[in-house]
Design a protein around this motif. Structure first.
Motif, PDB file in Angstrom:
ATOM      1  N   GLU A 569      -5.990  -7.152   1.683  1.00 42.27           N
ATOM      2  CA  GLU A 569      -5.547  -6.070   0.795  1.00 42.27           C
ATOM      3  C   GLU A 569      -5.702  -4.724   1.488  1.00 42.27           C
ATOM      4  N   ASN A 571      -5.474  -0.436   0.698  1.00 45.26           N
ATOM      5  CA  ASN A 571      -5.501   0.555  -0.382  1.00 45.26           C
ATOM      6  C   ASN A 571      -5.435   1.958   0.183  1.00 45.26           C
ATOM      7  N   ALA A 583      -2.321   3.557  -4.121  1.00 45.47           N
ATOM      8  CA  ALA A 583      -1.322   2.559  -3.743  1.00 45.47           C
ATOM      9  C   ALA A 583      -2.036   1.372  -3.118  1.00 45.47           C
ATOM     10  N   SER A 584      -1.631   0.158  -3.505  1.00 46.40           N
ATOM     11  CA  SER A 584      -2.244  -1.063  -2.984  1.00 46.40           C
ATOM     12  C   SER A 584      -1.150  -2.037  -2.566  1.00 46.40           C
ATOM     13  N   ALA A 585      -1.419  -2.758  -1.479  1.00 50.05           N
ATOM     14  CA  ALA A 585      -0.555  -3.847  -1.040  1.00 50.05           C
ATOM     15  C   ALA A 585      -1.448  -5.033  -0.709  1.00 50.05           C
ATOM     16  N   TYR A 618       2.272 -12.042  -2.634  1.00 47.62           N
ATOM     17  CA  TYR A 618       2.187 -10.690  -2.089  1.00 47.62           C
ATOM     18  C   TYR A 618       2.759  -9.714  -3.104  1.00 47.62           C
ATOM     19  N   ILE A 620       2.917  -5.150  -4.416  1.00 50.51           N
ATOM     20  CA  ILE A 620       2.636  -3.717  -4.286  1.00 50.51           C
ATOM     21  C   ILE A 620       2.274  -3.180  -5.667  1.00 50.51           C
ATOM     22  N   GLU A 621       1.230  -2.343  -5.718  1.00 50.29           N
ATOM     23  CA  GLU A 621       0.805  -1.706  -6.964  1.00 50.29           C
ATOM     24  C   GLU A 621       0.690  -0.203  -6.751  1.00 50.29           C
ATOM     25  N   LEU A 622       1.240   0.564  -7.673  1.00 43.28           N
ATOM     26  CA  LEU A 622       1.192   2.019  -7.617  1.00 43.28           C
ATOM     27  C   LEU A 622       0.586   2.550  -8.908  1.00 43.28           C
ATOM     28  N   ASN A 639       3.846  -2.164 -10.947  1.00 45.25           N
ATOM     29  CA  ASN A 639       3.383  -3.319 -10.178  1.00 45.25           C
ATOM     30  C   ASN A 639       4.544  -4.261  -9.890  1.00 45.25           C
TER      31      ASN A 639
END
Length: 778
Positions: A569, A571, A583-585, A618, A620-622, A639
Motif C-alpha cells: 500500500e 499513501n 490518496a491511497s493505492a 488493487y 485507488i482511494e481519494l 474509491n
C-alpha cells in the motif's frame, strides 16, 4: 601554562557535556491539591525528547537534558493542557511548579464537545474519532460505518473493507464469534469513541483478516468526580433508545457504567423473478422485523495502585432478541405445459444473541506512556438460539412444515502481554505474546413434515487455538521513519460432526510487515507491506443448512483451506490552508481465495463458501476535507476497486466497483448545526452477480440547549426513499433478478444531557480545610 590549558579543556568539556534538569510539583490551580500520574512531556521541534509522570506526591523530575530551547507540556485527564517554553544551558536545574486548571474552569460544567467526527490518516491505519453529530445521534453502528472511507455495509448488515468481506471486526481489541451483522447490531453507536480501520496491519496485530481489521473502541470515562450523561430518542416505526452512562472517580478508584436499551426496526419488501429452462418463478415477499430489543451493559473499575501501576476490571452483557416474519407468494409457470402453480410460504424466525465477557488488565508504566508493560485476560461466552418455523402451502399438496431449532455455545479465551518502549530519539520497540482458544458447540434439531415426518439431529463441534509472538521495531531519522516487524503464529483446528472427526489441521506461519514514512513540510509519504491470512471461520465451516425463504438456502463448507495474501500500500497526505488531502493505492495477491458463492441444487440456490483460486485486488482511494468557510466544511471520498481472478469456476473473472461519499457540516449561529450526507454506489460487477446503482441522502439538524449541557437532534434517514438492492445473477441455466426495498426512510429525534457532581464539593472541602489549618474559619 599547562594548568591553564587543562582548566580551559575541562571547562570546554563541561559545557559540551552539559546535563540540565527540570523538576517541580503538579497541583490543582484552585485547590492546590496535588496531582499524581500527570503526563510531563519535554518537546523540541514538536518531537518528544523526554517524558515522565508525576509521582503520588505530585513531584516530577526530568534529567540528562542537553542545552537548548524546549517546550514543556503537562496534561492530565479532566484538566486543560499546560505548556511553557524552557531554555536550558550550563548544567542548569530549573524548578517549575505547575498548576493545572480543571476543564470545568473552561466549560463551567460538563458540556457537549467534539461535535464533528474527525478522521486521522496515519501510515498504517485510519482513526475515526466519533463526534456528537449525525453519525452517533441515535443511529445504529451500521450507519456510522457507512460514512467511513473504505468501509461499506450491505443491506443485510454485512461489513466489507475495500469491497472485500474478509475483514475482522473487534470490539475494544477483542474478537467475537458473532457475524459482522450481529456485532454491529449489539454495540450502541452513542457509546463509540473511536473506530480504527487498519488496512495493512503491522506484525503487532493478529494476522487474520485479508482485507484488514476494524476495531470499534467504546467510551470509558475517567474524569474526576461524578460525570454522567443521558441519551434518549424516539423515531418512526416504533424505534426507541435510552442510554445512561457515566463514571465516578475519587482517589485511586474510577467506576464507570454504560447501558443501552434499544428497540430497532428493520423491514423490507422483496420481489424475485427467476427463470430456468423448465419454469418461470415470480415471488413477492414482505419481511417484518418484530419484537426487537437490544440490551447492552458494560461496567468496570480502574484501580490506580500508584503513579505507575493500574489494574482494571470490566464486564459486558449484551442481549439481542428479535423475530423475523416472512410472508411470501410464489407463482410458478411450467414452460413445457403452460400450467401455473401458486405456493404460499410463511416463516417465523426467532433469534436470541447473547454476549458475556469478563476482562482483567494490568498496566505498568516505567517512564510515562512511552514505556510500559501490559497484560490482559479476556473470557467471552456467546450463547445463541435460533428457532425457525416454516409452512409451505400449495393446492392439492400436503402442507410442508419445517421446525428447526439450533443452539450455539461459543467461547473465546484470550491471554496476552505487550511491551512498548520509545526512547529519547523516537525509536520504538514493541513485542508481545498472545494465546487464543475458541470453542463452538452447535446443535441442530430439525423436523420436516409433509406426507412423512423426517427428524434430523446434528451436532457440530469446532475447536481452534492460536499461539502468537511478535516483535516490531521503528527507527526514526529526521524526516524518515522505518518500521519492521515479524509475527509467528501456530494454529490448530479440530472439527467434529455427529461425534465423527471430519477435519483437523495444524500449521505454523511467519507474517512479516514493513513500512516507511517520509515527511517534508506539509507533505507525508508512506509505504507498507504485510502478509496476511484468512482462516475459515465458524460460519463458513458450519455444514448445517439454514433456509432463507423457500428458494434459497445457506450452508458452510467444512473442507475450506486457509488463504494467504501479500499486500502493498502507498499513501500520500497533504495539508493545504483549507484542504486536507489523502490518496491511497494498494495491491494484493491472494492465494486460495475463500469466496462466498452461489450454486444451484435442484429448485434451490445454495449460498456457500469455496476456495476458488488466486485473485489480484488493487484500487485507488481519494479523500479530502475542505473548509469552505467558518460555517461550512465537507468530507469527500472516492474509491475505485478492481479484482482479477484465476479460476475455472466462473465465466466472469474481473470485477469492478466504485463508491462516492459526501458529508457536509453547516454551523449557524453558536447553537445550530446541520449535517447532510450523501452516498452513491454506481452499478458494480461481481463474480456471479451484477448490482445496480444505489444511492441515499441523510439529513440531521441539531440545537444546543440548557447552557450547552443538552442537545436536540432531528435526523431523517434516506430523505428521498431511494435506498434499494437490485441484483441480477446468472448460474448456468438459471437467471434471477431480485429487487429488495428496505423501509429505510424514517425520522428520529434524540436528546442528550450531561451533568456532573462531586468535584466542586471536593474542592470546597479542601478550601475549608486550608482555611481551618491557617486559623481562618468562617
Amino acid at each position: 601554562m599547562r594548568t591553564q590549558l587543562n582548566v580551559f579543556f575541562l571547562l570546554v568539556c563541561s559545557l559540551g557535556l552539559a546535563q540540565n534538569s527540570i523538576s517541580g510539583k503538579i497541583s490543582d490551580f484552585n485547590t492546590n491539591e496535588i496531582i499524581g500520574w500527570a503526563d510531563i512531556i519535554l518537546l523540541k521541534d514538536d518531537k518528544v525528547v523526554l517524558n515522565t509522570i508525576s509521582k503520588d506526591d505530585g513531584h516530577y523530575e526530568l534529567t540528562g537534558i542537553d542545552n537548548g530551547t524546549y517546550t514543556l507540556k503537562v496534561n492530565y485527564l479532566g484538566y486543560q493542557d499546560f505548556t511553557v517554553p524552557v531554555s536550558l544551558s550550563g548544567n542548569s536545574k530549573r524548578e517549575l511548579d505547575i498548576k493545572l486548571k480543571s476543564n470545568r474552569e473552561l466549560l463551567g460544567e460538563v458540556v457537549l464537545t467534539a461535535e464533528r467526527t474527525t478522521i486521522e490518516f496515519k501510515s498504517d491505519k485510519r482513526v475515526v474519532n466519533i463526534g456528537r453529530d449525525l453519525l452517533a445521534a441515535g443511529a445504529s453502528t451500521e450507519n456510522i460505518l457507512r460514512q467511513i472511507p473504505s468501509v461499506d455495509v450491505d443491506i443485510s448488515g454485512n461489513v466489507s473493507l475495500r469491497n472485500d468481506n474478509n475483514v475482522i471486526i473487534m470490539i475494544d481489541g477483542k474478537r467475537s464469534t458473532l457475524s459482522s451483522a450481529d456485532i454491529i447490531a449489539q454495540v450502541p453507536s452513542n457509546l463509540i469513541k473511536q473506530i480504527e480501520v487498519i488496512t495493512n496491519p503491522s506484525a503487532k496485530y493478529d494476522a487474520e483478516g485479508v482485507s484488514g481489521l476494524i476495531n470499534i473502541i467504546t467510551r470509558r470515562p475517567r474524569m474526576n468526580g461524578g460525570n454522567f450523561s443521558v441519551n434518549a430518542g424516539i423515531g418512526e416505526q416504533d424505534r426507541y433508545h435510552f442510554t445512561p452512562s457515566g463514571n465516578y472517580r475519587s482517589g485511586k478508584f474510577n467506576f464507570y457504567v454504560n447501558y443501552n436499551l434499544r428497540f430497532p426496526y428493520f423491514g423490507s419488501s422483496v420481489n424475485t423473478l427467476r427463470q430456468t429452462t423448465d419454469e418461470i418463478i415470480e415471488q413477492q415477499t414482505g419481511t417484518e422485523f418484530e419484537n426487537a430489543r437490544v440490551n447492552y451493559l458494560k461496567s468496570g473499575v480502574d484501580i490506580f495502585i500508584d503513579s505507575t501501576n493500574t489494574l482494571s476490571f470490566s464486564g459486558i452483557y449484551a442481549r439481542n432478541v428479535h423475530s423475523l416474519t416472512d410472508e411470501t407468494a410464489t407463482r410458478i409457470e411450467e414452460l413445457a405445459t403452460g400450467t401455473e402453480r401458486m405456493i404460499m410460504f410463511n416463516s417465523e424466525n426467532m433469534h436470541i444473541h447473547v454476549s458475556k465477557e469478563l476482562n482483567a488488565n494490568y498496566r505498568k508504566e516505567f517512564n510515562g506512556r512511552n514505556h510500559y508493560l501490559e497484560a490482559d485476560i479476556n473470557l467471552a461466552n456467546f450463547p445463541n438460539t435460533f428457532q425457525i418455523d416454516q409452512r409451505e402451502v400449495e393446492a392439492g399438496q400436503a402442507d410442508f412444515i419445517i421446525d428447526d431449532s439450533q443452539r450455539r455455545e461459543n467461547t473465546i479465551t484470550t491471554l496476552s502481554a505487550d511491551y512498548h518502549r520509545k526512547n529519547k530519539k523516537g525509536n520504538t520497540l514493541e513485542t508481545g505474546l498472545k494465546a487464543e482458544f475458541k470453542n463452538l458447540d452447535n446443535f441442530q434439531d430439525r423436523t420436516e413434515q409433509s406426507e412423512t415426518i423426517t427428524v434430523i439431529e446434528d451436532n457440530f463441534l469446532y475447536e481452534d487455538r492460536v499461539l502468537a509472538a511478535y516483535v516490531v521495531y521503528e527507527h526514526t531519522f529526521k524526516k524518515l521513519s522505518l518500521k519492521g516487524g515479524l509475527r509467528l503464529e501456530d494454529y490448530r483446528i479440530d472439527l467434529n460432526s455427529n461425534d465423527v472427526e471430519t477435519f483437523d489441521d495444524s500449521y505454523t506461519n511467519l507474517f512479516p510487515s514493513f513500512s516507511l514514512s517520509y515527511k517534508v513540510k506539509e507533505n507525508e509519504f508512506s509505504a507498507n507491506y504485510t502478509r496476511r491470512i484468512s482462516r475459515p471461520g465458524i460460519f463458513s465451516l458450519n455444514p448445517f443448512t439454514v433456509e432463507q425463504g423457500n428458494l434459497n438456502r445457506r450452508r458452510g463448507n467444512p473442507f475450506l483451506r486457509p488463504s494467504f495474501a501479500n499486500k502493498v500500500e502507498l499513501n500520500y497526505n497533504r495539508k493545504f490552508k483549507k484542504i486536507n488531502l489523502n490518496a491511497s493505492a494498494f495491491y494484493s495477491q491472494i492465494d486460495d481465495v475463500i469466496q462466498f458463492i452461489f450454486i444451484r441444487e435442484g429448485d434451490f440456490i445454495i449460498n456457500t463458501f469455496d476456495n476458488i483460486g488466486t485473485s489480484r485486488q488493487y484500487g485507488i482511494e481519494l479523500f479530502s476535507r475542505i473548509n469552505w468557510s467558518k460555517w461550512w466544511s465537507s468530507n469527500l471520498s472516492m474509491n475505485y476497486y478492481f479484482s482479477d481472478f484465476e479460476t475455472q469456476q466462473f465465466a466472469n473473472t474481473h470485477t469492478f466497483s466504485q463508491q462516492y461519499r459526501l458529508q457536509n457540516d453547516f454551523r449557524f449561529a453558536k447553537s445550530w448545526s446541520v449535517q447532510l450526507n450523501g452516498n452513491l454506489n454506481p452499478r458494480r460487477q461481481n463474480l456471479q452477480q451484477e448490482i445496480q446503482t444505489n444511492y441515499r441522502l441523510d439529513l440531521a439538524v441539531s440545537k444546543r440547549i440548557l447552557k450547552n449541557k443538552g442537545q436536540l437532534i432531528l435526523r431523517i434517514n434516506d430523505i428521498f426513499n431511494t435506498s434499494e438492492f437490485d441484483v441480477e445473477r446468472n448460474l448456468n441455466d438459471l437467471s434471477e433478478r431480485t429487487f429488495r426495498k428496505p423501509f429505510s426512510r424514517y425520522a428520529y429525534l434524540t436528546m442528550r444531557y450531561n451533568f456532573s457532581f462531586g468535584q466542586n464539593n471536593q474542592q470546597n472541602r479542601l478550601r475549608k480545610q486550608r482555611r481551618y489549618n491557617s486559623g481562618n474559619v468562617d
